[in-house]
Design a protein around this motif. Sequence first.
Motif, mmCIF file in Angstrom:
data_model
loop_
_atom_site.group_PDB
_atom_site.id
_atom_site.type_symbol
_atom_site.label_atom_id
_atom_site.label_comp_id
_atom_site.label_asym_id
_atom_site.label_seq_id
_atom_site.Cartn_x
_atom_site.Cartn_y
_atom_site.Cartn_z
ATOM 1 N N ASP A 356 97.244 30.071 30.007
ATOM 2 C CA ASP A 356 96.655 30.731 31.180
ATOM 3 C C ASP A 356 97.272 30.261 32.493
ATOM 4 O O ASP A 356 96.551 29.963 33.460
ATOM 5 N N PHE A 357 98.570 30.245 32.529
ATOM 6 C CA PHE A 357 99.245 29.939 33.791
ATOM 7 C C PHE A 357 99.024 31.124 34.734
ATOM 8 O O PHE A 357 99.240 32.274 34.367
ATOM 9 N N LEU A 364 99.630 33.816 32.059
ATOM 10 C CA LEU A 364 100.746 33.663 31.129
ATOM 11 C C LEU A 364 100.542 32.471 30.187
ATOM 12 O O LEU A 364 100.176 31.380 30.644
ATOM 13 N N SER A 365 100.804 32.700 28.913
ATOM 14 C CA SER A 365 100.640 31.634 27.911
ATOM 15 C C SER A 365 101.778 31.711 26.898
ATOM 16 O O SER A 365 102.348 32.780 26.656
ATOM 17 N N GLN A 369 104.229 30.304 18.166
ATOM 18 C CA GLN A 369 104.658 31.596 17.625
ATOM 19 C C GLN A 369 104.921 32.631 18.707
ATOM 20 O O GLN A 369 105.748 33.522 18.539
ATOM 21 N N ILE A 370 104.240 32.494 19.843
ATOM 22 C CA ILE A 370 104.382 33.512 20.894
ATOM 23 C C ILE A 370 105.245 32.968 22.027
ATOM 24 O O ILE A 370 104.814 32.100 22.797
ATOM 25 N N HIS A 371 106.459 33.465 22.112
ATOM 26 C CA HIS A 371 107.404 33.006 23.132
ATOM 27 C C HIS A 371 107.752 34.090 24.150
ATOM 28 O O HIS A 371 108.800 34.043 24.792
ATOM 29 N N THR A 372 106.899 35.100 24.255
ATOM 30 C CA THR A 372 107.028 36.098 25.325
ATOM 31 C C THR A 372 105.666 36.172 26.016
ATOM 32 O O THR A 372 104.629 36.161 25.345
ATOM 33 N N THR A 373 105.696 36.234 27.337
ATOM 34 C CA THR A 373 104.406 36.190 28.044
ATOM 35 C C THR A 373 103.756 37.556 28.173
ATOM 36 O O THR A 373 102.546 37.650 28.330
#
Lengths: 395, 303
Positions: A356-357, A364-365, A369-373
């Motif tokens: 949660d940036f 954005l996190s 496994q998840i490397h796209t925001t």
Amino acid sequence: MKRIIPGAVALAAATALALTGCAGDGGGGGEGGEIVVGGIAGTTGAYGAVGVAVINGTQMAVDEINAAGGIDGRQIKFVWDDDAADATKSSQLFQQFVSEGAVAILGSPDTGPTTAALGDQMQIPVLGAVDDGGLTVYPNGPDEPPFAWTFSTSLNTFAWGAKIADWAIANCPGGLAMLHDPTTYGLGGLAGFQMSLDAAGKDFVYVESITENWGSGATVNLDAEIQKIVDSGADCVEVWLTPGDEAAFMQEIASLGLDDLVVLGNDVTNADATFVDLAGPEGDGMISALLTSDVYPNERLQEWQQKYRDLFDGLEPGPFAELSYDAVYILKQVIEDADGATDPESIRAGLNALTDFDGLTGSLSFTEQIHTTINKEQLTMVQWSFDSKKWEPIE
Amino acid sequence: MLQVLLSGLTVGTIYGLVAMAFAIVFYVTKVINFATGQLLMVSILLVSGLVKLGLPDWLGIVTGLVAATVLGVATYFIAVRPVLRFDRFSFAWLVSTLGVAIVIQATFALIYGPASQPFPRGLHAIPVRLGPATLTVQEIVTLAVGLLAIVGWHLVRRYTLLGKLGKAISTDPEIASTVGANVTAFAVGAFAIGGFLAGLAGILVGPITYGNPYLGDTYGIFGFIALMIGGIQRPAAAMGGGLVLGVLSIAANTYIGAQASDWFPFVLVLLVLLLTPNGVFASGDQLRRLFRTRRAYQQGVNA
């Protein structure tokens, strides 16, 4: 924005490895306590405007951070160069910046498959506008693991493909056709479409891949393809091509009187003004998706956009500038959370734990496994209105 | 089928005009001007820029054509004449004309930026139906310009003193100069016509491809391929090469697949170079000679 074929990427990566002998001590940090960050983007060539936006957005964030005292008292030294959308040049720059002590590489929006592959091989975090996410980050498909060292805040072809496909499934009863670029850019969009179509038990009535001139901007001859689409009976067509070819497509079907054909765009259709400038009145009615944060910009984003215009002589900001700006602040937070550690492994671990940036482009996190925001839930369907000169929301 | 043929001829005419620009310069000077593609780009971008500033389309088009012509001549004086004066048989023009191309491209990239610029649609917005096929008025004009270029070249070369002198200079410039032909003036004229034809091709293709500083490479390469297919010795043959390339590329695109347009032109030029090294339309009709030779050989075997 992918313009590199897999073979070229592999060759470039192999060349770089051969040249470096698997270089990369990974210590990073640069001289005098500076934190060196490398930037790679294609600022020349027919679609150099995207690279310029990436560099401007990054520089803006770096200047702000340095003016405010840097990261834990250390200034950021941003070193960047133009890869001219060339994989070989990109791999040489990557190696050069790593040898200069770069703790992370930002980019490239043009040669993302190269920087992503080198990031894994040299174990250096790659962040920001890494092509258009999608297959660049997940080379083996959306259900397989991503590149371990690549973290894209960029537009995501999987998200755009899936979002636009959802709209097409509901609004194109006569069938859907697709023309796509053959690189990871177009194939990523195709994979996004396929995810939604498979889930709905649907399929294309016609699909064709077309090689484009990303370097020279010359449009491809679309007459034959338009005829095939008409013959297929499709009432909607996804044109996952360059903005120039999308504009040419709209003008060709207008000349042919194909007014009923619904044309769908992609993530770069509205990333800058190229499409609308070239298509003119014939661009009216083009449908695509846009970051919801850009459709309904909050006060913070509006202020940022004005500041960008002031800094860069009235240049219009776009998502590539915004997401590159976010990437620098993400890097800052990760280093601060690690008590100033700038070794690659600490940065990678911090990125994998980012949650949660609060960025310009949304919340954005990343995870392992998840490397796209950006995902499809962050997008809104829009349609270009030539009269209002705006992408109007249609949902 | 008709649509494939007409679309192919239209695209082929653009390639053919660029090929003719190469060939006319070569015909008189035996030099290949590698900045020819960039002259096409110059005319497109000047029209884009001037129309954006509010000038009428026609004035932009005239300025674009004049600029391409003048730059063609400038290329001769900057990059060709000095190296040929130093050594008439030098091949330094290979590098010097390429250098001019890079400088023109970089200058226009600096002025216009990397993004493509819109080009007035003009006659390209008006469709004309021809049975099952559709062309735009711009495309019909393109076909007419191509025809005019071939006929015009033939008439000038064959029936005017200018054309006959050009032919003499092309055959042997030294002997031609001894009988009073101004070789330099003809060289300047050839570069001017080459620049004009490249600029004209730009004006005709501008509504389709828009203006971009990097366009010259793409059209320069296709023009050069057309030149190799048609034959470098005769400008009208170069136009023929463009038409063959255009039609077969569109046919390959339609009947093989969209990716075929990437590799097909190169396969085609390879075949042409293997079968008729001087080009399909080169004098001497090499294809006919090739088949005659085989027939004669066969008759000899049978006898």
